[in-house]
Design a protein around this motif. Sequence first.
Motif, PDB file in Angstrom:
ATOM      1  N   ASP A 137       0.890  -1.170   0.000  1.00 32.10           N
ATOM      2  CA  ASP A 137       0.000   0.000   0.000  1.00 32.10           C
ATOM      3  C   ASP A 137       0.924   1.215   0.000  1.00 32.10           C
ATOM      4  O   ASP A 137       1.825   1.292   0.837  1.00 32.10           O
ATOM      5  CB  ASP A 137      -0.865  -0.010   1.273  1.00 32.10           C
ATOM      6  N   THR A 142      -2.583   6.628   9.546  1.00 31.13           N
ATOM      7  CA  THR A 142      -2.859   6.276  10.946  1.00 31.13           C
ATOM      8  C   THR A 142      -2.417   4.848  11.241  1.00 31.13           C
ATOM      9  O   THR A 142      -2.227   4.481  12.401  1.00 31.13           O
ATOM     10  CB  THR A 142      -4.368   6.358  11.253  1.00 31.13           C
ATOM     11  N   SER A 145      -5.653   0.964   8.251  1.00 30.35           N
ATOM     12  CA  SER A 145      -5.888   0.030   7.133  1.00 30.35           C
ATOM     13  C   SER A 145      -4.887  -1.120   7.169  1.00 30.35           C
ATOM     14  O   SER A 145      -5.261  -2.293   7.009  1.00 30.35           O
ATOM     15  CB  SER A 145      -5.780   0.767   5.787  1.00 30.35           C
TER      16      SER A 145
HETATM   17  C1  PRP Z   1      -5.506   5.133   1.647  1.00 30.74           C
HETATM   18  C2  PRP Z   1      -4.172   4.417   1.491  1.00 30.74           C
HETATM   19  C3  PRP Z   1      -4.210   3.450   2.629  1.00 30.74           C
HETATM   20  C4  PRP Z   1      -4.926   4.227   3.715  1.00 30.74           C
HETATM   21  C5  PRP Z   1      -3.899   4.783   4.658  1.00 30.74           C
HETATM   22  O1  PRP Z   1      -6.519   4.368   1.126  1.00 30.74           O
HETATM   23  O2  PRP Z   1      -4.030   3.811   0.237  1.00 30.74           O
HETATM   24  O3  PRP Z   1      -4.901   2.256   2.362  1.00 30.74           O
HETATM   25  O4  PRP Z   1      -5.618   5.298   3.051  1.00 30.74           O
HETATM   26  O5  PRP Z   1      -4.515   5.405   5.725  1.00 30.74           O
HETATM   27  P1  PRP Z   1      -4.510   4.794   7.190  1.00 30.74           P
HETATM   28  O6  PRP Z   1      -3.112   4.369   7.484  1.00 30.74           O
HETATM   29  O7  PRP Z   1      -4.947   5.965   8.046  1.00 30.74           O
HETATM   30  O8  PRP Z   1      -5.493   3.672   7.251  1.00 30.74           O
HETATM   31  P2  PRP Z   1      -8.021   4.911   1.013  1.00 30.74           P
HETATM   32  O9  PRP Z   1      -8.807   4.502   2.216  1.00 30.74           O
HETATM   33  O10 PRP Z   1      -8.015   6.377   0.692  1.00 30.74           O
HETATM   34  O11 PRP Z   1      -8.607   4.065  -0.170  1.00 30.74           O
HETATM   35  P3  PRP Z   1      -8.155   3.996  -1.705  1.00 30.74           P
HETATM   36  O12 PRP Z   1      -6.882   3.219  -1.763  1.00 30.74           O
HETATM   37  O13 PRP Z   1      -9.302   3.279  -2.316  1.00 30.74           O
HETATM   38  O14 PRP Z   1      -8.000   5.402  -2.225  1.00 30.74           O
END
Ligand code: PRP
Length: 215
Positions: A137, A142, A145
């Motif tokens: 990713d 934070t 995810s």
């Molecule tokens: C983004 C990124 C990670 C997450 C990071 O995805 O790709 O998965 O946010 O943030 P976190 O560490 O606070 O969880 P997003 O939820 O925007 O989805 P996408 O990949 O579909 O744009």
Amino acid sequence: MSVDFDRSRVTLVDHPLVQHKLTIMRDERTGSKQFRELVKELALFEGYEATRDFPLDDAPVTTPICETVGKRIAGRKVAIVPILRAGLGMVDGLLELIPAARVGHVGMYRDEVTHEPHEYYAKLPSDADQRICLVVDPMLATGGSATAAIDYLRGQGVKDIRLLVLVAAPEGIATVLGHDPEVRLYTCAIDERLNDAAYIVPGLGDAGDRIFGTL
Ligand code: PRP
Ligand code: URA
């Protein structure tokens, strides 16, 4: 405020070419096509580091000159697991390095208000518990995810999990490493902090939107 985490579990992939390419990605003027290409290239650089400990077997080989003994990867099986959507941008780079890898998917989106992750899809190779899982990713903010994805993989019996991101916030690193005592992290940059919207500062904005042109 400084955030503490165990640096021995973090590999900073800060090759000069990586730093150069990452600066182009950070630039708000960089369009989706170039951004996608750079995500793929940086994934490849990280892949070298994340596979550095793969064991080797001796491999006899006949060159045009003589017989010798070379080396071959000793049968480690790999799964690449992108966190959807943005993680998809890193898959092709890693598949160039490890063409025999299987690809699993974990779908996760972050609630824009609470910043909590929501899982909406998951599909792994049937023998994922026997594989080294490279979870990919571009952004670790934070850590919500990534932590949820790691929990899912642990629940499926995966033992060796390596998390590959391109930009990480100290808060996210501390959360992931504090939550899972074994996971190792590979990142091209450790940025300053999160802002009030839980975006990485300076970061590169919303990676998924920039990869897929959905800004
Ligand atoms: C983004 C990124 C990670 C997450 C990071 O995805 O790709 O998965 O946010 O943030 P976190 O560490 O606070 O969880 P997003 O939820 O925007 O989805 P996408 O990949 O579909 O744009
Ligand atoms: N997700 C992104 O894509 N970028 C951030 O800075 C934080 C979460």
